[in-house]
Write a protein that holds these residues in place. Structure first.
Motif, PDB file in Angstrom:
ATOM      1  N   UNK A  38       4.547  -4.792  -3.221  1.00  0.00           N
ATOM      2  CA  UNK A  38       3.959  -5.624  -2.160  1.00  0.00           C
ATOM      3  C   UNK A  38       4.897  -6.759  -1.781  1.00  0.00           C
ATOM      4  N   UNK A  39       5.549  -7.344  -2.791  1.00  0.00           N
ATOM      5  CA  UNK A  39       6.515  -8.416  -2.523  1.00  0.00           C
ATOM      6  C   UNK A  39       7.780  -7.843  -1.894  1.00  0.00           C
ATOM      7  N   UNK A  40       8.278  -6.746  -2.449  1.00  0.00           N
ATOM      8  CA  UNK A  40       9.522  -6.150  -1.945  1.00  0.00           C
ATOM      9  C   UNK A  40       9.400  -5.730  -0.491  1.00  0.00           C
ATOM     10  N   UNK A  41       8.239  -5.229  -0.127  1.00  0.00           N
ATOM     11  CA  UNK A  41       8.025  -4.775   1.241  1.00  0.00           C
ATOM     12  C   UNK A  41       7.460  -5.874   2.143  1.00  0.00           C
ATOM     13  N   UNK A  42       7.233  -7.050   1.568  1.00  0.00           N
ATOM     14  CA  UNK A  42       6.666  -8.191   2.300  1.00  0.00           C
ATOM     15  C   UNK A  42       5.413  -7.782   3.057  1.00  0.00           C
ATOM     16  N   UNK A  43       4.506  -7.105   2.338  1.00  0.00           N
ATOM     17  CA  UNK A  43       3.270  -6.607   2.946  1.00  0.00           C
ATOM     18  C   UNK A  43       2.396  -7.787   3.361  1.00  0.00           C
ATOM     19  N   UNK A  44       1.935  -7.723   4.581  1.00  0.00           N
ATOM     20  CA  UNK A  44       1.051  -8.770   5.090  1.00  0.00           C
ATOM     21  C   UNK A  44      -0.267  -8.139   5.491  1.00  0.00           C
ATOM     22  N   UNK A  45      -1.296  -8.517   4.772  1.00  0.00           N
ATOM     23  CA  UNK A  45      -2.661  -8.116   5.101  1.00  0.00           C
ATOM     24  C   UNK A  45      -3.494  -9.392   5.092  1.00  0.00           C
ATOM     25  N   UNK A  46      -4.704  -9.350   5.643  1.00  0.00           N
ATOM     26  CA  UNK A  46      -5.531 -10.559   5.618  1.00  0.00           C
ATOM     27  C   UNK A  46      -5.696 -11.092   4.186  1.00  0.00           C
ATOM     28  N   UNK A  47      -5.889 -12.388   4.079  1.00  0.00           N
ATOM     29  CA  UNK A  47      -5.982 -13.034   2.773  1.00  0.00           C
ATOM     30  C   UNK A  47      -7.102 -12.423   1.935  1.00  0.00           C
ATOM     31  N   UNK A  48      -8.234 -12.118   2.544  1.00  0.00           N
ATOM     32  CA  UNK A  48      -9.345 -11.528   1.786  1.00  0.00           C
ATOM     33  C   UNK A  48      -8.938 -10.182   1.194  1.00  0.00           C
ATOM     34  N   UNK A  49      -8.222  -9.374   1.956  1.00  0.00           N
ATOM     35  CA  UNK A  49      -7.762  -8.081   1.449  1.00  0.00           C
ATOM     36  C   UNK A  49      -6.722  -8.269   0.343  1.00  0.00           C
ATOM     37  N   UNK A  50      -5.847  -9.242   0.520  1.00  0.00           N
ATOM     38  CA  UNK A  50      -4.852  -9.542  -0.518  1.00  0.00           C
ATOM     39  C   UNK A  50      -5.538  -9.975  -1.802  1.00  0.00           C
ATOM     40  N   UNK A  51      -6.559 -10.812  -1.671  1.00  0.00           N
ATOM     41  CA  UNK A  51      -7.306 -11.270  -2.842  1.00  0.00           C
ATOM     42  C   UNK A  51      -8.000 -10.103  -3.530  1.00  0.00           C
ATOM     43  N   UNK A  52      -8.528  -9.173  -2.749  1.00  0.00           N
ATOM     44  CA  UNK A  52      -9.175  -7.995  -3.339  1.00  0.00           C
ATOM     45  C   UNK A  52      -8.168  -7.132  -4.089  1.00  0.00           C
ATOM     46  N   UNK A  53      -6.980  -6.988  -3.536  1.00  0.00           N
ATOM     47  CA  UNK A  53      -5.937  -6.193  -4.194  1.00  0.00           C
ATOM     48  C   UNK A  53      -5.548  -6.820  -5.527  1.00  0.00           C
ATOM     49  N   UNK A  54      -5.263  -8.126  -5.523  1.00  0.00           N
ATOM     50  CA  UNK A  54      -4.887  -8.754  -6.789  1.00  0.00           C
ATOM     51  C   UNK A  54      -6.065  -8.765  -7.750  1.00  0.00           C
ATOM     52  N   UNK A  55      -7.280  -8.826  -7.219  1.00  0.00           N
ATOM     53  CA  UNK A  55      -8.473  -8.779  -8.069  1.00  0.00           C
ATOM     54  C   UNK A  55      -8.599  -7.468  -8.831  1.00  0.00           C
ATOM     55  N   UNK A  56      -8.307  -6.373  -8.170  1.00  0.00           N
ATOM     56  CA  UNK A  56      -8.355  -5.075  -8.850  1.00  0.00           C
ATOM     57  C   UNK A  56      -7.355  -5.054 -10.010  1.00  0.00           C
ATOM     58  N   UNK A  57      -6.156  -5.507  -9.756  1.00  0.00           N
ATOM     59  CA  UNK A  57      -5.147  -5.548 -10.816  1.00  0.00           C
ATOM     60  C   UNK A  57      -5.555  -6.515 -11.930  1.00  0.00           C
TER      61      UNK A  57
END
Length: 190
Positions: A104-123
């Motif tokens: 996600x960092x290497x590709x500089x993925x940009x998604x809405x903050x809520x979606x980003x929070x959900x992704x890190x939450x799963x991990x």
């Protein structure tokens, strides 16, 4: 820039040693054990710093929201493990988080903050469950507080690197993400 890149690469290289965070449960229990636990395993360090890097890349309120989401859901995973709620694929999920967050960092993925929070939450759920699964109930509070503090510090370190290095040159941040993903791959095959 070459000097910063070399220093960053050296730091990440030292973190790709095999994960030793999962020690004998009898050695756990104190606040200090919890504080040092995430610092003793490359899988935890790389993932938590990557959360900070990604938060810095996204910018704005993501700098606080992503680390807060990770810590909150990690605490939930910790509690679920303590009460005996099973979670399949904890170790593979933890290792996948290193690769996933690095990408996600290497590709500089940009998604809405809520979606980003959900992704890190799963991990984070996997990381929290891994911590809680190694510990008895007797000392869970002090250990849990310690690893929450360590996690917050690692996130802050990642955000700081991301803002300092990434603010000047996004390529360096993306290279750090790629190095994180490679480090996660090395942990799987190593």
């Amino acid at each position: 820039m070459l000097k910063r890149l070399s220093i960053s690469a050296a730091i990440l290289a030292t973190m790709t040693a095999p994960a030793f965070a999962h020690l004998n449960p009898a050695e756990h229990g104190s606040f200090m054990s919890g504080l040092t636990h995430p610092l003793s395993g490359a899988d935890h360090m790389l993932a938590m710093i990557a959360v900070g890097l990604w938060a810095a890349q996204i910018g704005g309120k993501a700098r606080w929201t992503l680390p807060a989401a990770f810590i909150s859901v990690m605490a939930i995973g910790f509690i679920l493990a303590l009460v005996g709620t099973p979670l399949p694929f904890v170790e593979p999920g933890t290792l996948a988080s290193v690769i996933g967050l690095g990408l996600l960092v290497a590709l500089a993925v940009r998604v809405p903050v809520a979606a980003s929070a959900a992704i890190v939450g799963v991990f984070a759920l996997f990381h929290g469950h891994a911590h809680g699964g190694e510990l008895g109930m007797a000392t869970a509070t002090s250990f849990g507080l310690g690893f929450v503090v360590a996690t917050a510090l690692l996130h802050a370190f990642g955000v700081g690197i991301g803002m300092f290095v990434g603010g000047r040159n996004q390529i360096v941040t993306r290279l750090l993400g790629a190095a994180t993903a490679l480090g996660g791959t090395a942990l799987i095959v190593g």
